[in-house]
Every structure is written in C-alpha cells, then in structure tokens.
Design an enzyme around this catalytic site. Structure first.
Site, PDB file in Angstrom:
ATOM      1  N   THR A 369     -20.979  66.018 -52.938  1.00 32.28           N
ATOM      2  CA  THR A 369     -19.466  65.986 -53.176  1.00 32.28           C
ATOM      3  C   THR A 369     -18.476  66.536 -52.041  1.00 32.28           C
ATOM      4  OG1 THR A 369     -20.027  66.205 -55.502  1.00 32.28           O
ATOM      5  CG2 THR A 369     -17.807  66.893 -54.920  1.00 32.28           C
ATOM      6  N   THR A 387     -16.243  62.722 -55.168  1.00 29.68           N
ATOM      7  CA  THR A 387     -17.610  62.565 -54.996  1.00 29.68           C
ATOM      8  C   THR A 387     -18.376  60.923 -55.113  1.00 29.68           C
ATOM      9  OG1 THR A 387     -19.824  63.549 -55.854  1.00 29.68           O
ATOM     10  CG2 THR A 387     -18.109  63.055 -57.633  1.00 29.68           C
ATOM     11  N   ASN A 389     -21.425  61.338 -56.261  1.00 29.01           N
ATOM     12  CA  ASN A 389     -22.616  62.146 -57.154  1.00 29.01           C
ATOM     13  C   ASN A 389     -23.933  62.600 -56.014  1.00 29.01           C
ATOM     14  OD1 ASN A 389     -23.574  63.410 -59.263  1.00 29.01           O
ATOM     15  ND2 ASN A 389     -24.754  61.680 -59.791  1.00 29.01           N
ATOM     16  N   ASP A 411     -24.736  61.481 -64.466  1.00 27.76           N
ATOM     17  CA  ASP A 411     -23.821  62.603 -64.960  1.00 27.76           C
ATOM     18  C   ASP A 411     -23.776  62.588 -66.556  1.00 27.76           C
ATOM     19  OD1 ASP A 411     -23.744  64.225 -62.811  1.00 27.76           O
ATOM     20  OD2 ASP A 411     -21.890  63.959 -62.338  1.00 27.76           O
TER      21      ASP A 411
END
Length: 576
Positions: A369, A387, A389, A411
């Site tokens: 990020t 971001t 990820n 996520d």
C-alpha cells in the site's frame, strides 16, 4: 521510546527540511511527503501552478499509481481524509473497491471446501471494481481549484516518458514473477524487451498514459465507460473472470463522516468504516489515555500498548464491515465508556492470552500500500492512503489499459473464520456481497493540539493500524516528524497470539521482561514458533505544522530510499 535516525542517501533529508514563516493563522508554505520523490515533486508542481492541497493530492495519487505499481494504482482504491481550512470541515472520501456480483463466497472454495488461495489473491477473481479513478475525479470536481487535466499532467508525462526502476520495484517483480507472467497484458508492460525490469532501467507505460489521458479528458466516463471500460471487461473475461459493464459504470465514491475523538489534549480525526483503522485507533488511544506512558519503563509501556492492540483487533474481527451493508456499532465502539470497560480487563503486569478474550461475537493491505501527506499554504490538508493490496495486486493488467488490477477480494472474509493473507480473520460482517466494500486497515489520520497539527499514515497491511497508533503516541510525546517516521515498530492483532516486531525494535532486556509477563514474541532475531517477522515494516509519510513557531516539517520513512518530503516557500501572498 527509543528512536532510530537514518539518512536517505542522496535524497533530501525530509525531517530536517523546515522553514520559518511569519504568521500562525496559516502556514504560507507547502509541505508534501510521499513514498516516491517523483510523486512529491508532482504535488509541489501543482501547488506552484496555483492548485490547493486537493489538486496536489490528485497529482501525488496519480503519480504514485504510475511509479509504484507494486503498491497502488488506477486498478485499486484508496481513502482520502480532507481538511478544508476555510470552513474548518473534515471530510472522508471512500474510494474503496467493491465486490463484483459474480464474487460469491462459493467461487473461492476448492473441491474440498477449503479457501482457494490462488483464486483469492491472483488473477481476475481476486480483483474488486476499482475505486481510485472515481476518487481522483471527485477530489478535482468538488475540492480542487484546477481542472483535472492539469492535476493529472505530471502522471501522464511520467507514464509516457518513463522513470528509473528502483530496487524495490525490480525485486518485487521477481518475487511475483510467476503470477505476473501468466497474463499477456502484464507481460506487455513489464517484459517489453523480453527481460524483467532491472534497477536503473527506464520503465515506460504508454497504455497507462493513454488511460490517464482519457480520465483527464472525460472524467468518470473516461475510465468506467467507453474505450477503457471495454478493454477492462475484455481482459477480465479473457482470463475467466466475470465483471459486467453495468457494475463498472455504476461505481461511485462515498463521502463519509470521519471519526473524531480526543487523546491527551489532541483532537484526532481519522478513517471511519469500511476502514477498521479509525475505530481501532480510537479504542486503543482511549484505553491508554489514563496511564502516564512517558513515566513508565519501556517494557511496561510496550506491554500496555500491546494489550490495547489485542483488544481492538478482537473487536475488528467480529464487528466491522461496510456500513452500507452491515450495522456497525460505531458509537459504542469509539466511546470512552467502552474503552474504560476494555481497560479494566488489562492486567498491568501480565499478558492476557488472546483465547481468554471472547472468541464469539457479543451484544486489512501489504507493505505495498502507499501513503502521502500534504499541507498547503492556506492550511488545507490531505492524508491519502491507496492500495492494490498485496505485491502488484492481482498481477493482471487487461491488455491495452496499463491498469494493474487489485487483489482486494482477499480482504473480505471469503471463508468465515479463515485468516486472509495478513492472518486476520473475519465473519459475516465482512462477507462479500455485490457492490459491498471490503474491510480495510488503511488509517489516514489528522492530529491537532492548540499549537501543533500532524498528518500521518502508512502502508503495512493489518499493521497499518498499530503503526499509526505508535506514530500518534510519538507525536503526543513531542517527537518531530522525522523521528515519528523512523520509530521502531511492533504489532499485535489478537490472532495469532504473538507480539511481532521489526529487527532491533526492542532491546534484549525489554524483550525478556515482556516474555516474563507472558507475551510470545515473534521477532527477526528470535522466532520460537518458527514464524519470522520481517526486518522492516511500513512506509510512513507525515507532515507537521508547529503553529506556535509557524514551522512546517516533513517526515519520510527512512526504510524507503526513494521516499521524499519537501517544504517550499510561497513567493506571493496566498489568497484566502
């Protein structure tokens, strides 16, 4: 707390760059700190061309999308925390990715019913609908002073003409090479001459320049409809994914009310859900406030901070998700009374085993990020965290777009109670649904006392939250911006039940004292359970305004050799 002071090689020493000004009503200077010097320079260029902090945020964000594909990009998302000096209002721009309608939990299970890690983190099924382009358009249209095309000009220029590949980018590509080279569009960007990008080579991205140009010319429709959208949809479909034109064109940002609370004379403004960071930060700081942390030994202080981390992450697991889809008990979770109840369960001399905290409900981004912080001459400020990820996101670039897609679907709680790539778990509150935003750890934050303002944030996956906590505590202790950026770091996230640290973050006697209290340590020097903590975490970027001395300063994380923080004087009088 021990601090580390490192130089940034040939780069400007960000924490040492500070300049005296004449009035405390507004800074009359600009300060930008970001993870890449080209992005910092892009922000300052837009400020000197008459833009405000919000125009500069567009420039910095878009340039990071070009020069840090390892960390963020147009194919990802982000959060932007804004402060408007004239009105005094704080606003939160949620440009988080959303789940495609096709992304139901069963699509992420293998034949045995276990989570399919490859599908969750690589390729088209790992990608949510990107939000960052819509965030840039919204910033320019609603808060900026300049046309979007002007603010995007530096990023377009750098994408077209190229930039020197740095070590982290080259090494990151090699770490993800197997996934990156599955996809023809990705090979077309990174294997132009048949070999991976090497440090010092110039990386040009003409397709990304074209995509940015269309965004500049047509705004939202330049990305989410038309030529770019058609190529995104075709590229996802060619690799077996299922996005629809309707859900792509329907993407919209959300403006949300930031979380606001007090800690030790500071007003803290931070990220609301779908970030988990702001609620956790409010819980941890309010749990810790009654203790005089500066008067404690390092071992005692670290123990108490760790116990606060443990409790906040337990609540993160069960309660937090996209507030548009689930009821988040935010008022309760951030209340001083709730923090007092959590504090009462902390033993001042003993660790609480995580399995002793309730494991059932009662009545997060990698190092890759990125974050930037800005204060302009009028006192407007931006904390931006964005971001894709994990390292290079999904690895997939749909041909002809230059857009590296995120892998944010990991996520979500794709399988209830199963940890994601960062080892954090989730349940129904963070389960995927069409259009839902996955829980995030990104924690862009403002701090303000009667004589000081700070803007801070960092990458680091689930460790973002605890790194911002340590930064906030350091500002409250009176440290300068560069010392805050250089602080040693440690982290606890409830499960797994281990206190992780960077290399040399804790002296040997402090580590021994913590073990004697019952803490299990996971450090690069000694990982008794076989797991290994990385040597260095995060990439904290911060700017600070000393209102009493009217001094702007920056802190750029010394762990990142291409980061940069700069302060420049305004030559002409700033108009209100």
């Amino acid at each position: 707390m021990k601090t580390r002071h490192l130089l940034l090689g040939l780069l400007l020493l960000p924490g040492l760059l500070a300049a005296k000004v004449t009035s405390s009503s507004r800074p009359h200077q600009y300060a930008v700190a970001s993870a890449h010097y080209l992005a910092t320079d892009a922000g300052l260029e837009i400020l000197t061309r008459g833009g405000n902090a919000f125009d500069a945020a567009v420039a910095v964000s878009a340039t990071l999308s070009v020069v840090e594909p390892i960390s963020s990009g147009l194919g990802g998302g982000g959060f932007f925390l804004l402060h408007e000096a004239k009105s005094g209002h704080d606003r939160f721009i949620d440009a988080r990715e959303t789940a495609p309608a096709s992304a139901t939990p069963d699509k992420y299970l293998d034949a045995t019913g276990a989570l399919n890690r490859d599908r969750a983190t690589n390729g088209p099924w790992s990608a949510g609908i990107p939000g960052l382009p819509a965030g840039l358009v919204h910033l320019a249209d609603h808060y900026g002073r300049l046309p979007l095309a002007v603010s995007l000009d530096p990023a377009i220029r750098i994408a077209r003409d190229g930039f020197p590949v740095y070590a982290r980018l080259a090494n990151g590509y090699m770490a993800r090479r197997e996934v990156m080279e599955r996809y023809s569009g990705t090979r077309g960007v990174f294997l132009v001459d048949g070999t991976p990008p090497a440090e010092g080579e110039v990386l040009r991205q003409p397709d990304l320049a074209r995509t940015l140009t269309l965004l500049a010319e047509k705004g939202h429709d330049g990305f989410y409809k038309g030529e770019v959208a058609a190529k995104l949809l075709a590229g996802v479909k060619a690799e077996g994914g299922e996005w629809s034109a309707q859900e792509l064109s329907a993407y919209r940002i959300r403006e949300r009310r930031p979380i606001r609370f007090e800690y030790d004379g500071w007003q803290i403004v931070t990220a609301p859900p779908p970030s988990s960071g702001g609620i956790a930060l409010a819980q941890m700081l309010q749990m810790l406030e009654p203790w005089d942390l500066k008067a404690l030994t390092q071992a005692q202080r670290t123990h108490l901070v760790t116990e606060a981390m443990r409790r906040a992450f337990r609540d993160r697991t069960f309660y937090l998700g996209d507030p548009d889809f689930v009821k988040v008990p935010q008022r309760t979770l951030v209340s001083p009374e709730y923090a007092a109840g959590l504090r009462a369960t902390i033993h001042p001399g003993k660790a609480t085993p995580s399995d002793m905290l309730s494991g059932s409900q009662t009545p997060l981004e990698d190092e890759d990020t990125t974050h930037f912080s800005i204060i302009d001459a009028e006192g407007n400020r931006v904390a931006g965290t964005q971001t894709v990820n994990l390292l290079f996101g999904s690895g997939l670039i749909p041909p002809g777009t230059g857009v590296l897609l995120n892998n944010e679907m990991d996520d979500f709680a794709l399988k209830s109670g199963t940890p994601n790539a960062f080892g954090v778990m989730g349940y129904e509150a963070n389960a995927p649904q069409p259009g839902k935003r996955m829980l995030s750890s990104m924690t862009p934050t403002f701090m303000e006392s009667k004589d000081r303002v700070a803007v801070l944030g960092t990458p680091g996956g689930s460790r973002i939250i605890t790194m911002v906590l340590l930064g906030a505590l350091a500002y409250a202790d009176g440290l300068d911006a560069q010392s805050v950026a250089a602080l040693p770091r440690y982290h606890h996230q409830w499960m797994p039940d281990a206190l992780s640290t960077e290399r040399n973050a804790l002296p040997a006697d402090v580590a021994a004292a913590l073990r004697a209290m019952g803490h299990t340590l996971n450090t690069p020097e000694d990982a008794p359970d076989g797991r290994r903590s990385s040597d260095a975490w995060g990439n904290l970027q911060t700017v600070s305004w000393d209102k009493s001395g009217n001094l702007l300063s920056t802190g750029s994380d010394p762990r990142n050799p291409v980061g940069s923080g700069k302060v420049i004087e305004v030559k002409s009088k700033v108009k209100p």
